[in-house]
Design an enzyme around this catalytic site. Structure first.
Site, PDB file in Angstrom:
ATOM      1  N   GLY A  51      46.748  52.247 -42.900  1.00  0.00           N
ATOM      2  CA  GLY A  51      45.637  52.893 -42.203  1.00  0.00           C
ATOM      3  C   GLY A  51      46.073  53.418 -40.846  1.00  0.00           C
ATOM      4  O   GLY A  51      46.902  52.813 -40.164  1.00  0.00           O
ATOM      5  N   GLY A  53      43.506  54.924 -38.716  1.00  0.00           N
ATOM      6  CA  GLY A  53      42.300  55.158 -37.923  1.00  0.00           C
ATOM      7  C   GLY A  53      42.504  54.555 -36.536  1.00  0.00           C
ATOM      8  O   GLY A  53      43.625  54.226 -36.142  1.00  0.00           O
ATOM      9  N   ALA A  55      41.922  51.668 -35.460  1.00  0.00           N
ATOM     10  CA  ALA A  55      42.535  50.346 -35.517  1.00  0.00           C
ATOM     11  C   ALA A  55      44.008  50.463 -35.899  1.00  0.00           C
ATOM     12  O   ALA A  55      44.887  49.920 -35.226  1.00  0.00           O
ATOM     13  CB  ALA A  55      41.774  49.474 -36.515  1.00  0.00           C
ATOM     14  N   GLY A  56      44.302  51.178 -36.963  1.00  0.00           N
ATOM     15  CA  GLY A  56      45.669  51.240 -37.470  1.00  0.00           C
ATOM     16  C   GLY A  56      46.609  51.986 -36.544  1.00  0.00           C
ATOM     17  O   GLY A  56      47.732  51.533 -36.283  1.00  0.00           O
ATOM     18  N   HIS A 277      21.810  54.507 -41.096  1.00  0.00           N
ATOM     19  CA  HIS A 277      21.557  55.274 -39.872  1.00  0.00           C
ATOM     20  C   HIS A 277      20.332  56.158 -40.094  1.00  0.00           C
ATOM     21  O   HIS A 277      20.255  56.868 -41.082  1.00  0.00           O
ATOM     22  CB  HIS A 277      22.781  56.126 -39.543  1.00  0.00           C
ATOM     23  CG  HIS A 277      22.801  56.609 -38.141  1.00  0.00           C
ATOM     24  ND1 HIS A 277      21.910  57.544 -37.679  1.00  0.00           N
ATOM     25  CD2 HIS A 277      23.590  56.280 -37.095  1.00  0.00           C
ATOM     26  CE1 HIS A 277      22.164  57.768 -36.403  1.00  0.00           C
ATOM     27  NE2 HIS A 277      23.172  57.015 -36.021  1.00  0.00           N
ATOM     28  N   ARG A 341      18.025  51.191 -35.011  1.00  0.00           N
ATOM     29  CA  ARG A 341      18.355  51.938 -36.215  1.00  0.00           C
ATOM     30  C   ARG A 341      17.700  51.398 -37.481  1.00  0.00           C
ATOM     31  O   ARG A 341      17.152  52.153 -38.275  1.00  0.00           O
ATOM     32  CB  ARG A 341      19.868  51.898 -36.440  1.00  0.00           C
ATOM     33  CG  ARG A 341      20.619  52.717 -35.429  1.00  0.00           C
ATOM     34  CD  ARG A 341      22.105  52.646 -35.691  1.00  0.00           C
ATOM     35  NE  ARG A 341      22.792  53.489 -34.703  1.00  0.00           N
ATOM     36  CZ  ARG A 341      24.100  53.614 -34.596  1.00  0.00           C
ATOM     37  NH1 ARG A 341      24.891  52.951 -35.429  1.00  0.00           N
ATOM     38  NH2 ARG A 341      24.636  54.399 -33.690  1.00  0.00           N
ATOM     39  N   HIS A 412      25.909  54.173 -43.332  1.00  0.00           N
ATOM     40  CA  HIS A 412      26.718  54.633 -42.219  1.00  0.00           C
ATOM     41  C   HIS A 412      27.911  53.737 -41.922  1.00  0.00           C
ATOM     42  O   HIS A 412      28.988  54.197 -41.605  1.00  0.00           O
ATOM     43  CB  HIS A 412      25.800  54.692 -40.995  1.00  0.00           C
ATOM     44  CG  HIS A 412      26.466  55.139 -39.758  1.00  0.00           C
ATOM     45  ND1 HIS A 412      27.122  56.335 -39.683  1.00  0.00           N
ATOM     46  CD2 HIS A 412      26.602  54.547 -38.539  1.00  0.00           C
ATOM     47  CE1 HIS A 412      27.622  56.476 -38.455  1.00  0.00           C
ATOM     48  NE2 HIS A 412      27.335  55.406 -37.760  1.00  0.00           N
ATOM     49  N   GLU A 436      37.152  48.326 -38.999  1.00  0.00           N
ATOM     50  CA  GLU A 436      35.985  48.168 -39.857  1.00  0.00           C
ATOM     51  C   GLU A 436      36.323  47.370 -41.122  1.00  0.00           C
ATOM     52  O   GLU A 436      35.443  46.850 -41.795  1.00  0.00           O
ATOM     53  CB  GLU A 436      35.418  49.555 -40.230  1.00  0.00           C
ATOM     54  CG  GLU A 436      33.994  49.488 -40.756  1.00  0.00           C
ATOM     55  CD  GLU A 436      33.376  50.855 -41.043  1.00  0.00           C
ATOM     56  OE1 GLU A 436      33.818  51.847 -40.440  1.00  0.00           O
ATOM     57  OE2 GLU A 436      32.446  50.917 -41.867  1.00  0.00           O
ATOM     58  N   ARG A 446      25.456  46.400 -36.352  1.00  0.00           N
ATOM     59  CA  ARG A 446      26.354  46.840 -35.285  1.00  0.00           C
ATOM     60  C   ARG A 446      25.595  47.713 -34.297  1.00  0.00           C
ATOM     61  O   ARG A 446      24.829  48.587 -34.688  1.00  0.00           O
ATOM     62  CB  ARG A 446      27.502  47.640 -35.878  1.00  0.00           C
ATOM     63  CG  ARG A 446      28.368  48.301 -34.817  1.00  0.00           C
ATOM     64  CD  ARG A 446      29.520  49.053 -35.406  1.00  0.00           C
ATOM     65  NE  ARG A 446      29.128  50.272 -36.103  1.00  0.00           N
ATOM     66  CZ  ARG A 446      28.882  51.443 -35.520  1.00  0.00           C
ATOM     67  NH1 ARG A 446      28.920  51.541 -34.205  1.00  0.00           N
ATOM     68  NH2 ARG A 446      28.558  52.503 -36.230  1.00  0.00           N
TER      69      ARG A 446
HETATM   70  C1  LIG Z   1      29.671  59.897 -38.857  1.00  0.00           C
HETATM   71  C2  LIG Z   1      30.056  58.642 -38.135  1.00  0.00           C
HETATM   72  C3  LIG Z   1      29.843  58.538 -36.772  1.00  0.00           C
HETATM   73  C4  LIG Z   1      30.206  57.383 -36.094  1.00  0.00           C
HETATM   74  N1  LIG Z   1      29.997  57.327 -34.750  1.00  0.00           N
HETATM   75  C5  LIG Z   1      30.359  56.225 -34.085  1.00  0.00           C
HETATM   76  C6  LIG Z   1      30.172  56.150 -32.675  1.00  0.00           C
HETATM   77  O1  LIG Z   1      29.682  57.077 -32.048  1.00  0.00           O
HETATM   78  N2  LIG Z   1      30.576  55.045 -32.033  1.00  0.00           N
HETATM   79  C7  LIG Z   1      31.149  54.003 -32.697  1.00  0.00           C
HETATM   80  O2  LIG Z   1      31.509  53.034 -32.044  1.00  0.00           O
HETATM   81  N3  LIG Z   1      31.328  54.041 -34.030  1.00  0.00           N
HETATM   82  C8  LIG Z   1      30.950  55.117 -34.742  1.00  0.00           C
HETATM   83  N4  LIG Z   1      31.135  55.165 -36.093  1.00  0.00           N
HETATM   84  C9  LIG Z   1      31.842  54.077 -36.766  1.00  0.00           C
HETATM   85  C10 LIG Z   1      33.344  54.192 -36.549  1.00  0.00           C
HETATM   86  O3  LIG Z   1      33.719  55.537 -36.560  1.00  0.00           O
HETATM   87  C11 LIG Z   1      34.182  53.505 -37.614  1.00  0.00           C
HETATM   88  O4  LIG Z   1      33.699  52.248 -37.837  1.00  0.00           O
HETATM   89  C12 LIG Z   1      35.628  53.345 -37.175  1.00  0.00           C
HETATM   90  O5  LIG Z   1      36.132  54.581 -36.784  1.00  0.00           O
HETATM   91  C13 LIG Z   1      36.514  52.758 -38.245  1.00  0.00           C
HETATM   92  O6  LIG Z   1      37.863  52.807 -37.833  1.00  0.00           O
HETATM   93  P1  LIG Z   1      39.001  52.117 -38.655  1.00  0.00           P
HETATM   94  O7  LIG Z   1      40.255  52.334 -37.886  1.00  0.00           O
HETATM   95  O8  LIG Z   1      38.653  50.739 -38.959  1.00  0.00           O
HETATM   96  O9  LIG Z   1      39.082  52.864 -40.045  1.00  0.00           O
HETATM   97  P2  LIG Z   1      39.169  54.406 -40.467  1.00  0.00           P
HETATM   98  O10 LIG Z   1      39.124  55.296 -39.326  1.00  0.00           O
HETATM   99  O11 LIG Z   1      38.191  54.573 -41.544  1.00  0.00           O
HETATM  100  O12 LIG Z   1      40.616  54.556 -41.050  1.00  0.00           O
HETATM  101  C14 LIG Z   1      40.987  54.092 -42.305  1.00  0.00           C
HETATM  102  C15 LIG Z   1      42.437  54.409 -42.510  1.00  0.00           C
HETATM  103  O13 LIG Z   1      42.926  53.674 -43.588  1.00  0.00           O
HETATM  104  C16 LIG Z   1      43.595  54.511 -44.489  1.00  0.00           C
HETATM  105  N5  LIG Z   1      43.435  53.929 -45.801  1.00  0.00           N
HETATM  106  C17 LIG Z   1      42.320  53.413 -46.359  1.00  0.00           C
HETATM  107  N6  LIG Z   1      42.595  52.919 -47.566  1.00  0.00           N
HETATM  108  C18 LIG Z   1      43.912  53.125 -47.776  1.00  0.00           C
HETATM  109  C19 LIG Z   1      44.786  52.830 -48.838  1.00  0.00           C
HETATM  110  N7  LIG Z   1      44.363  52.213 -49.925  1.00  0.00           N
HETATM  111  N8  LIG Z   1      46.074  53.186 -48.731  1.00  0.00           N
HETATM  112  C20 LIG Z   1      46.554  53.826 -47.611  1.00  0.00           C
HETATM  113  N9  LIG Z   1      45.757  54.104 -46.570  1.00  0.00           N
HETATM  114  C21 LIG Z   1      44.461  53.748 -46.651  1.00  0.00           C
HETATM  115  C22 LIG Z   1      43.005  55.850 -44.315  1.00  0.00           C
HETATM  116  O14 LIG Z   1      43.918  56.833 -44.704  1.00  0.00           O
HETATM  117  C23 LIG Z   1      42.718  55.856 -42.836  1.00  0.00           C
HETATM  118  O15 LIG Z   1      43.903  56.252 -42.167  1.00  0.00           O
HETATM  119  C24 LIG Z   1      30.765  56.305 -36.794  1.00  0.00           C
HETATM  120  C25 LIG Z   1      30.966  56.403 -38.158  1.00  0.00           C
HETATM  121  C26 LIG Z   1      30.582  57.546 -38.836  1.00  0.00           C
HETATM  122  C27 LIG Z   1      30.727  57.586 -40.321  1.00  0.00           C
END
Ligand SMILES: Cc1cc2nc3c(=O)[nH]c(=O)nc-3n(C[C@H](O)[C@H](O)[C@H](O)COP(=O)(O)OP(=O)(O)OC[C@H]3O[C@@H](n4cnc5c(N)ncnc54)[C@H](O)[C@@H]3O)c2cc1C
Ligand code: HEM
Ligand code: HEM
Ligand code: SF4
Ligand code: F3S
Ligand code: FES
Lengths: 648, 245, 207
Positions: A51, A53, A55-56, A277, A341, A412, A436, A446
């Protein structure tokens, strides 16, 4: 009654890593007690991060800076495209730049309360402490946060809290934060610290001698299924909202990584906790592929209403004031359109269920800016929401300056995820979950702008020392890639893909996903009840069987095959959905985003049952469709005392 | 409404590829272009044919994954991404050409999917501010004038979609590179690496298969995020400055 | 490209002003041509200045052409495949830089053979540019070549001036409009100024 429902209750689980003592000192203590790896030895340790994102990417960059050998994966063509990029609103931090009474303590308090007392105090306090450092880090990276004329950072209030602690970059906070982390990661990739594998999907976890030692991944371009070995594996794979088919999550977000890890021994925490949401653009037809979020800030000035009479199909302009029902203002006079929400979402569903919904299919309510425009003038409204109005018009071809917007709730965020301890380690030693993907900090609900904060806290600050500690305690003996257990996992993955390709049935993966989504939305969505959940639990296994009988995947596995990717993900959604329903069924209380119709106050609001349910549910896998084992983690509240939420 | 689509099909990088014609009926004007392709793909899959491969993810115009050339225009006729392009902008009965980004630096992976990793390598060559985790000073230690912050933001809005490269008759990545250089070089935090950044990124750009910029300006016209053409001038300025000293 | 282009631009402005002396009669222009050869004397030798200018110009034209060629090779390689239906959204001047440049290059060769070495000019006389110019433009093809070339100059400059500003990094969002307007005016003045001569000869206003 399927045997799946007869889950057993196993030994309670405790978070053995969480330090004791005054809450303000716990994080310091943990860092001090953690063992360290000699910098000269770090290069010898390989860490897999799945990942990219928030976090990753933040974790990969930081671990590589510290000298570890990082091997990182994402399924998009570039690490910059992870779903975090879509977050709009902002990120919280207890900087108290406004001098408006904010503090670490208050952010901690708000988050525990907002999570409806279903999160760990130690974790949440740590999160609030770190929030301050996150902003410093991001500013140093060049994240272009909004600023005031004096050149200092601007903040706004968000999600109904009384302090202005949300930092933002127009409506693109997630994008800018992610690009900051991605750029730090890119630097490490170019410098050789991170070996990046884009367009590569993790399809299984390799566990040898009880420890996570690698993953099996498929190169999405060549179709090659390969194993990658390491001393520890970090999952930063995001949430599983797409079990519902339609959600605000990116189209390709999925649950495969966490679900495969769950099947290999990582317990799943609070799977039923999902956030709906309230302000999304309603679906326009069956072709709909995903839902688009409209920023919550719109509720600051827009008024929400539906016609008083059911089945009123007149255009909004022709419905006189007297025949409109501003239901939130009526039901919650003191908070009005700004209720949290979950409450706003449920109220919208309720009026639509009464047949008073508007727009195609009656699945929508009006968000009306006519009063705001009359009061503030069109220019002010446009300055505040212009870009959102444009986006709405692009999608719906309706001009919100003239016709009220239509909105409807949508899935959401998922508060549930892999169960982790204070060190973000799952129940499989050496397997960590961040962002997440884990269940840790948000309890049953949340707060707005807290997910970005948590993802970056985990990746930049919490995981690295925890991983140090883990690696320092392990003998790092290299694993033979030909180890029978490694090869066995790879073989299983190959067989599963072959199976998907060989069914050659008459239904597309998408059609199964859509059907599953409908079941989940209807029975395990905004409001849940015993009968509905049982219906879903009866139907899901049938659908799963049908899937393996009737799915069709054209093409081969030897090249880019997006249908195959999709089918494999849907197969996992079909298993996870069952666990979500079971978790929702077993938790007969209402809390946060989990609303059980049987458990409500006289006013119809969510009613917690702290006696029975003040715990996090950690589920252990026992086999597909086999009853899982429930392990309870008791939650104690020393610093924030549970109260019933009230917004009347 | 009904459309005739002429879609570029190419099995892999070594396949010569060619157009195939498909008729798609029952198109709702509210569909996005990608949703329209989804319905085509459902039909193809049920017929046992391979669906059209295309990149996409957020479907909100922010991740930069989607992108195809529609009737000769990158992302199609509207100033937005393909995922935010709706079918109401097409005429019933029209014939629409759909092709992948074409540029030597973006080899076709399959059908409409191309390999844009060259853009990542350009970023890796300097498109960052070196700030190891934990080393950051207090955020308010360095105020940033609002105009600089706003201008930096405007350029930071680039989503890395590659439409600029696809639209440029020279397959040049100047606009993309410029957007990042301007974003970071405008900020006080970016100042220490100002020269090495621009030299590194331009060097990496030249090392890939991108063409040179002859100031055609097609890139900025195609850019869904409105990155202005003046960014390229600023990049040239930074580059001259960075190489002369 | 931008540097050589800018040098040529400067030359063109001066050259156009010089050419306009034709309207003051043969003596004026011929005198000017002769003066050109004495600039800098006695500091520089006879016609040194002219030769320095020629060397600089030649270097610019060659450098510009070579750069254009190399850039074009690289650019064509960077876009090996065309779109089925191209819908260019840039201006005509922008799209014709390459061909316009080629026309200009051919023109310069012709022009030098015509008026400097007098090789192709049928009734040429060394040292009498006025008469030579009139002679050159008296044939329809002679005048025609010039007219086409002047239009090419106009287009090339219209985009080239702004483009050079862009390349040298002097453009920004605020200056953009001014630069574009300047480019238009410059292109127009140059075209009109240069065109005036062949047109005047052809309609008989200058004999
Ligand atoms: C429309 C929207 C608006 C939002 N707005 C806000 C906000 O304003 N404020 C806030 O705090 N939060 C907000 N959130 C929530 C927040 O964006 C997410 O919870 C957060 O970004 C998640 O980050 P993450 O790094 O955990 O995962 P993600 O960003 O989802 O990243 C997942 C990563 O894992 C990889 N991956 C997944 N499965 C695999 C696999 N099997 N093999 C290889 N790679 C894989 C993907 O390629 C990706 O790189 C929002 C969410 C949405 C949907
Ligand atoms: C030898 C004949 C010529 C050829 C082949 C030629 C070709 C070109 C080409 C291909 C370009 C690149 C397009 C661009 O950058 O936008 C260009 C740019 C330019 N040309 Fe020419 N040209 C020629 C003569 C001239 C002349 C005589 C002038 C003087 C008026 C001139 C002035 C310019 C300028 C100012 C630019 C812009 C430079 C830049 O943007 O870097 N060119 N030319
Ligand atoms: C109607 C327009 C023009 C006229 C009447 C004209 C006239 C002349 C004359 C009379 C000379 C010879 C000068 C001398 O030997 O003393 C000359 C030289 C020259 N002209 Fe022009 N010219 C015109 C346009 C142009 C243009 C458009 C260009 C460039 C694109 C150009 C480039 C040159 C060059 C390079 C020389 C050679 C200079 C030298 O070596 O002496 N001219 N021109
Ligand atoms: S500059 Fe514009 S077109 Fe180019 S990659 Fe960035 S957003 Fe896309
Ligand atoms: S279209 Fe190409 S030529 Fe330059 S101005 Fe844009 S990169
Ligand atoms: S799919 Fe993300 S920008 Fe189009």
């Amino acid at each position: 009654m399927t045997p799946y429902l007869d889950y057993t209750v196993g030994a309670p689980v405790a978070d053995t890593r969480a330090p004791a003592g005054p809450i303000e000192q716990r994080w310091d203590r943990r860092r001090f007690e953690a063992k360290l790896v000699n910098p000269a030895n770090r290069r010898r340790h390989t860490v897999i991060v799945v990942g990219t994102g928030l976090a990753g990417a933040s974790a990969g960059a930081t671990l590589a800076e510290q000298g570890y050998r990082v091997v990182q994966f994402c399924f998009q063509d570039s690490p910059r495209r992870a779903h975090s990029i879509a977050a709009q609103g902002g990120i919280n931090a207890a900087k108290n730049y406004r001098n408006d009474g904010d503090s670490v303590r208050r952010l901690f308090y708000d988050t525990v309360k907002g999570g409806d007392f279903r999160a760990r105090e130690s974790n949440v306090h740590r999160l609030a402490q770190i929030s301050v450092e996150i902003i410093d880090q991001c500013v140093a990276q060049g994240v272009p946060f909004a600023r005031e004329y004096g050149g200092l950072l601007d903040t706004r209030s968000f999600g109904g809290v009384q302090v202005q602690r949300t930092f933002y970059a127009r409506g693109q906070t997630g994008q800018q934060l992610l690009l900051g982390a991605y750029q730090a990661l890119s630097r490490q990739i170019a410098g050789g610290g991170v070996e990046m594998h884009p367009r590569t999907e993790m399809l299984d976890l390799v566990v040898v001698d009880g420890r996570a030692r690698g993953i099996v991944a498929r190169d999405l371009v060549t179709g090659e299924v390969s194993t990658h070995l390491a001393d520890a594996v970090v999952l930063a794979t995001g949430g599983y909202g797409n079990v519902f088919h339609l959600s605000t999550n990116a189209k390709n977000s999925n649950a495969t990584a966490v679900w495969r890890a769950h099947r290999r021994g990582a317990w799943f925490g609070n799977p039923c906790f999902t956030q709906i949401h309230p302000t999304c653009i309603p679906r326009s037809g069956d072709h709909q592929s995903k839902l688009t979020l409209m920023s919550e800030s719109l509720r600051n000035d827009g008024r929400i209403w539906v016609p008083k009479a059911a089945g009123d199909t007149r255009p909004p302009g022709e419905i006189p004031e007297a025949e409109r029902d501003y239901y939130l203002e009526r039901m919650y006079p003191s908070f009005g359109n700004l209720v949290p929400r979950d409450i706003a979402s449920r109220a919208a569903k309720a009026v639509c269920d009464e047949g008073r919904g508007v727009g195609p299919g009656g699945q929508g309510v009006y968000l009306d800016f006519a009063d705001a425009i009359a009061r503030l003038g069109r220019d002010t409204v446009s300055a505040r929401y212009g870009n959102l109005f444009e986006m709405y018009e692009r999608i719906t071809a309706e001009d919100p300056y003239r016709v009220p917007m239509r909105i409807y709730p949508a899935v959401h965020y998922t508060m549930g995820g892999l169960w982790v301890d204070y060190d973000l380690q799952t129940t499989v030693p050496g397997l960590f979950a961040i962002g997440e993907a884990n269940f840790s900090d948000h309890g049953a609900n949340r707060l707005g702008a807290s997910a970005l904060m948590q993802g970056l806290a985990d990746g930049y600050f919490v995981l690295p020392p925890a991983l140090n500690d883990y690696l320092a305690r392990q003998e790092s003996e290299p694993l033979d890639p030909g180890h029978p257990q490694v090869e066995a996992v790879r073989q299983e993955v190959v067989e599963r893909l072959d199976r998907l390709l060989s069914v050659r049935g008459d239904r597309t993966p998408e059609s199964f996903h859509r059907e599953l989504g409908r079941i989940m939305w209807d029975e395990c969505g905004m409001a849940r009840n015993d009968a509905g959940l049982r219906r879903a639990l009866a139907r899901i296994p049938e659908l799963r069987q049908e899937f393996w009988r009737r799915v069709t995947v054209p093409g081969t596995g030897e090249s880019l095959n997006q249908q195959l990717e999709k089918a494999n993900r849907v197969a996992d959604h079909l298993e996870l959905a069952e666990l979500m329903c079971l978790d929702a069924l077993h938790r007969t209380e209402s809390c946060g985003g989990h609303f059980r119709e049987e458990s409500r106050t006289e006013q119809g609001e969510a009613l917690r049952d702290d006696e029975a349910f003040s715990y996090a549910a950690a589920w252990e896998f026992t086999g597909t469709g086999r009853a899982p084992v429930l392990h309870r983690e008791q939650l104690d509240f020393e610093y924030v005392h549970p109260t019933q939420r009230s917004y009347a | 409404m009904n459309l005739t689509l002429r879609i570029w099909r190419q099995a892999g990088p070594d396949d010569p590829g060619g157009f195939s014609t498909y008729r798609v009926g029952d198109i709702s004007p509210d569909m996005s272009f990608l949703e329209m392709l989804d319905t085509l793909n459902e039909t193809l899959a049920l017929r046992g044919e391979e669906p059209v491969a295309f990149d996409h993810d957020c479907r909100e115009g922010i991740c930069g994954a989607c992108g195809m050339v529609i009737d000769g225009q990158a992302h199609g006729p509207q100033p937005t991404t393909t995922c935010q392009l709706h079918m109401r902008h097409f005429e019933d009965g029209a014939t629409v050409d759909v092709e992948p980004w074409r540029a030597a630096a973006f080899p076709v992976v399959k059908d409409l999917v191309v390999d844009r990793s060259a853009l990542d390598r350009v970023i890796g060559a300097g498109g960052y501010i070196t700030a190891p985790t934990g080393s950051a000073p207090e955020a308010h230690a360095t105020p940033v004038p609002k105009e600089a912050a706003d201008a930096a933001f405007e350029h930071a809005a680039c989503i890395g979609c590659g439409a600029c490269v696809a639209a440029c008759p020279n397959g040049s990545a100047m606009l993309f590179t410029a957007a990042k250089v301007v974003h970071l070089n405008l900020l006080p935090q970016g100042a220490p690496e100002r020269s090495s950044r621009v030299r590194g990124m331009v060097g990496a750009m030249d090392a890939e298969d991108f063409g040179g910029c002859t100031n055609t300006g097609e890139c900025a016209t195609a850019c869904p995020k409105g990155i202005p053409l003046s960014a390229i001038s600023a990049l040239n300025r930074e580059f001259l400055r960075g190489t002369l000293r | 490209m931008a540097a050589t282009g800018a040098v040529m631009l400067l030359y063109l402005v001066a050259h156009m002003l010089g050419n306009l002396k034709i309207f003051f009669g043969p003596d004026d222009l011929n005198g000017y041509a002769a003066w050109l050869r004495t600039v800098g004397q006695p500091f520089l030798g006879h016609a040194w200045f002219l030769w320095i200018a020629r060397v600089v110009l030649l270097a610019s034209v060659v450098g510009h052409g070579v750069a254009a060629y190399q850039l074009s090779r690289r650019d064509l390689a960077a876009r090996p495949q065309k779109y089925a239906r191209r819908r260019a959204r840039s201006s005509y001047a922008t799209r014709t830089m390459r061909w316009g440049g080629v026309i200009l290059a051919l023109f310069i060769v012709w022009h030098i053979l015509d008026l400097t070495t007098l090789t192709v000019n049928p009734r040429a006389e060394e040292g009498h540019p006025y008469q030579n110019v009139v002679a050159s433009f008296s044939t329809w093809y002679g005048g025609g070549i010039y007219i086409v070339a002047m239009l090419a100059v106009g287009l090339h400059v219209r985009h080239g001036f702004w483009s050079a500003a862009q390349t040298l990094g002097v453009n920004n969002a605020r200056r953009d409009r001014v630069l574009k307007a300047t480019a238009n005016v410059l292109a127009l003045v140059l075209t009109a100024g240069f065109l005036a001569v062949p047109v005047a000869v052809m309609i008989g206003a200058v004999k």
